[in-house]
Design a protein around this motif. Structure first.
Motif, PDB file in Angstrom:
ATOM      1  N   GLU A  86       0.804  -1.221   0.000  1.00  0.00           N
ATOM      2  CA  GLU A  86       0.000   0.000   0.000  1.00  0.00           C
ATOM      3  C   GLU A  86       0.836   1.269   0.000  1.00  0.00           C
ATOM      4  N   ASP A  87       2.052   1.237   0.546  1.00  0.00           N
ATOM      5  CA  ASP A  87       2.872   2.443   0.619  1.00  0.00           C
ATOM      6  C   ASP A  87       3.720   2.666  -0.636  1.00  0.00           C
ATOM      7  N   GLN A  88       3.658   1.757  -1.614  1.00  0.00           N
ATOM      8  CA  GLN A  88       4.393   1.906  -2.866  1.00  0.00           C
ATOM      9  C   GLN A  88       3.614   2.764  -3.850  1.00  0.00           C
ATOM     10  N   THR A  89       4.356   3.474  -4.705  1.00  0.00           N
ATOM     11  CA  THR A  89       3.695   4.170  -5.801  1.00  0.00           C
ATOM     12  C   THR A  89       3.434   3.152  -6.903  1.00  0.00           C
ATOM     13  N   LEU A  90       2.582   3.518  -7.840  1.00  0.00           N
ATOM     14  CA  LEU A  90       2.288   2.610  -8.946  1.00  0.00           C
ATOM     15  C   LEU A  90       3.549   2.347  -9.769  1.00  0.00           C
ATOM     16  N   ALA A  91       4.374   3.379  -9.956  1.00  0.00           N
ATOM     17  CA  ALA A  91       5.627   3.208 -10.701  1.00  0.00           C
ATOM     18  C   ALA A  91       6.560   2.236  -9.981  1.00  0.00           C
ATOM     19  N   ASP A  92       6.585   2.280  -8.637  1.00  0.00           N
ATOM     20  CA  ASP A  92       7.412   1.347  -7.856  1.00  0.00           C
ATOM     21  C   ASP A  92       6.993  -0.103  -8.108  1.00  0.00           C
ATOM     22  N   CYS A  93       5.715  -0.310  -8.392  1.00  0.00           N
ATOM     23  CA  CYS A  93       5.188  -1.660  -8.651  1.00  0.00           C
ATOM     24  C   CYS A  93       5.443  -2.110 -10.085  1.00  0.00           C
ATOM     25  N   GLY A  94       5.890  -1.194 -10.944  1.00  0.00           N
ATOM     26  CA  GLY A  94       6.141  -1.534 -12.338  1.00  0.00           C
ATOM     27  C   GLY A  94       5.003  -1.163 -13.271  1.00  0.00           C
ATOM     28  N   ILE A  95       4.007  -0.449 -12.757  1.00  0.00           N
ATOM     29  CA  ILE A  95       2.859  -0.056 -13.566  1.00  0.00           C
ATOM     30  C   ILE A  95       3.247   1.140 -14.428  1.00  0.00           C
ATOM     31  N   SER A  96       2.946   1.039 -15.716  1.00  0.00           N
ATOM     32  CA  SER A  96       3.284   2.108 -16.656  1.00  0.00           C
ATOM     33  C   SER A  96       2.142   2.284 -17.648  1.00  0.00           C
ATOM     34  N   ARG A  97       2.326   3.213 -18.587  1.00  0.00           N
ATOM     35  CA  ARG A  97       1.303   3.471 -19.599  1.00  0.00           C
ATOM     36  C   ARG A  97       1.020   2.209 -20.428  1.00  0.00           C
ATOM     37  N   ASP A  98       2.056   1.420 -20.699  1.00  0.00           N
ATOM     38  CA  ASP A  98       1.903   0.228 -21.534  1.00  0.00           C
ATOM     39  C   ASP A  98       1.445  -1.001 -20.750  1.00  0.00           C
ATOM     40  N   ASN A  99       1.672  -0.995 -19.470  1.00  0.00           N
ATOM     41  CA  ASN A  99       1.344  -2.144 -18.619  1.00  0.00           C
ATOM     42  C   ASN A  99       0.533  -1.617 -17.434  1.00  0.00           C
ATOM     43  N   ASN A 100      -0.775  -1.443 -17.639  1.00  0.00           N
ATOM     44  CA  ASN A 100      -1.566  -0.641 -16.698  1.00  0.00           C
ATOM     45  C   ASN A 100      -2.834  -1.315 -16.180  1.00  0.00           C
ATOM     46  N   THR A 101      -2.809  -2.626 -15.982  1.00  0.00           N
ATOM     47  CA  THR A 101      -3.971  -3.329 -15.451  1.00  0.00           C
ATOM     48  C   THR A 101      -3.612  -4.010 -14.138  1.00  0.00           C
ATOM     49  N   VAL A 102      -4.396  -3.717 -13.101  1.00  0.00           N
ATOM     50  CA  VAL A 102      -4.189  -4.342 -11.787  1.00  0.00           C
ATOM     51  C   VAL A 102      -5.482  -5.019 -11.352  1.00  0.00           C
ATOM     52  N   THR A 103      -5.349  -5.942 -10.426  1.00  0.00           N
ATOM     53  CA  THR A 103      -6.507  -6.602  -9.823  1.00  0.00           C
ATOM     54  C   THR A 103      -6.524  -6.232  -8.348  1.00  0.00           C
ATOM     55  N   THR A 104      -7.669  -5.771  -7.860  1.00  0.00           N
ATOM     56  CA  THR A 104      -7.811  -5.476  -6.439  1.00  0.00           C
ATOM     57  C   THR A 104      -8.783  -6.477  -5.823  1.00  0.00           C
ATOM     58  N   VAL A 105      -8.552  -6.792  -4.574  1.00  0.00           N
ATOM     59  CA  VAL A 105      -9.398  -7.750  -3.853  1.00  0.00           C
ATOM     60  C   VAL A 105      -9.847  -7.119  -2.547  1.00  0.00           C
ATOM     61  N   ARG A 106     -11.154  -7.125  -2.300  1.00  0.00           N
ATOM     62  CA  ARG A 106     -11.723  -6.676  -1.022  1.00  0.00           C
ATOM     63  C   ARG A 106     -12.263  -7.920  -0.337  1.00  0.00           C
ATOM     64  N   LYS A 107     -11.830  -8.164   0.889  1.00  0.00           N
ATOM     65  CA  LYS A 107     -12.292  -9.342   1.625  1.00  0.00           C
ATOM     66  C   LYS A 107     -13.488  -8.973   2.493  1.00  0.00           C
ATOM     67  N   VAL A 108     -14.461  -9.871   2.508  1.00  0.00           N
ATOM     68  CA  VAL A 108     -15.671  -9.690   3.301  1.00  0.00           C
ATOM     69  C   VAL A 108     -15.865 -10.955   4.127  1.00  0.00           C
ATOM     70  N   LEU A 109     -16.075 -10.787   5.413  1.00  0.00           N
ATOM     71  CA  LEU A 109     -16.272 -11.936   6.299  1.00  0.00           C
ATOM     72  C   LEU A 109     -17.763 -12.201   6.489  1.00  0.00           C
ATOM     73  N   VAL A 110     -18.131 -13.462   6.358  1.00  0.00           N
ATOM     74  CA  VAL A 110     -19.496 -13.904   6.635  1.00  0.00           C
ATOM     75  C   VAL A 110     -19.384 -14.877   7.802  1.00  0.00           C
ATOM     76  N   ALA A 111     -19.846 -14.449   8.967  1.00  0.00           N
ATOM     77  CA  ALA A 111     -19.694 -15.254  10.180  1.00  0.00           C
ATOM     78  C   ALA A 111     -20.599 -16.473  10.139  1.00  0.00           C
ATOM     79  N   GLU A 112     -20.059 -17.592  10.574  1.00  0.00           N
ATOM     80  CA  GLU A 112     -20.811 -18.838  10.652  1.00  0.00           C
ATOM     81  C   GLU A 112     -20.863 -19.277  12.113  1.00  0.00           C
ATOM     82  N   GLY A 113     -22.062 -19.658  12.572  1.00  0.00           N
ATOM     83  CA  GLY A 113     -22.180 -20.205  13.916  1.00  0.00           C
ATOM     84  C   GLY A 113     -22.547 -19.194  14.977  1.00  0.00           C
ATOM     85  N   TRP A 114     -23.279 -18.154  14.606  1.00  0.00           N
ATOM     86  CA  TRP A 114     -23.695 -17.179  15.601  1.00  0.00           C
ATOM     87  C   TRP A 114     -25.033 -16.589  15.196  1.00  0.00           C
TER      88      TRP A 114
END
Length: 131
Positions: A86-114
């Motif tokens: 999270e503290d890296q810039t996009l350029a630090d990750c290697g993201i550029s004009r030619d290579n500019n697609t990332v995948t983000t994931v948001r985790k959601v918890l669904v509690a079981e047993g309550w």
């Protein structure tokens, strides 16, 4: 320099066992891509995650309920199979004009047993008489 960053958002739902304190099942939902205009040298990964969260109308990650045993980050960003910190810039990750697609994931918890007690007439405590 501004680039059009294509973000492929995902929601990872974890069926979380309160007894075992671990994930019992995971399901990932693939959402429609989002295009963000960002400066790859100034924009940090945390900024991208926040922009995606706002576009999807998700609650802020500090407002999410962390269940006992869950210690993973709520969100992550992956570029070419590697997680970007999270503290890296996009350029630090290697993201550029030619290579500019990332995948983000948001985790959601669904509690079981309550069960949520609302204080209503239908709520009851477990007594010896119930067995």
């Amino acid at each position: 320099m501004t680039i059009a960053l294509t973000v492929q958002p995902r929601v990872q739902r974890e069926k979380w066992s309160l007894y075992w304190k671990e994930s019992m099942m995971t399901k990932t939902d693939i959402l429609d891509p989002v295009v963000l205009n960002v400066d790859e040298k100034k924009t940090k990964v945390a900024d991208v995650l926040q922009m995606v969260s706002a576009k999807m109308s998700w609650p802020a990650k500090q407002d999410l309920l962390r269940l006992e045993g869950f210690e993973e980050p709520w969100e992550l960003c992956v570029f070419n199979g590697k997680e970007c910190m999270e503290d890296q810039t996009l350029a630090d990750c290697g993201i550029s004009r030619d290579n500019n697609t990332v995948t983000t994931v948001r985790k959601v918890l669904v509690a079981e047993g309550w069960q949520i007690k609302t204080g209503g007439v239908d709520d009851s405590d477990t007594d010896e008489d119930d067995f």
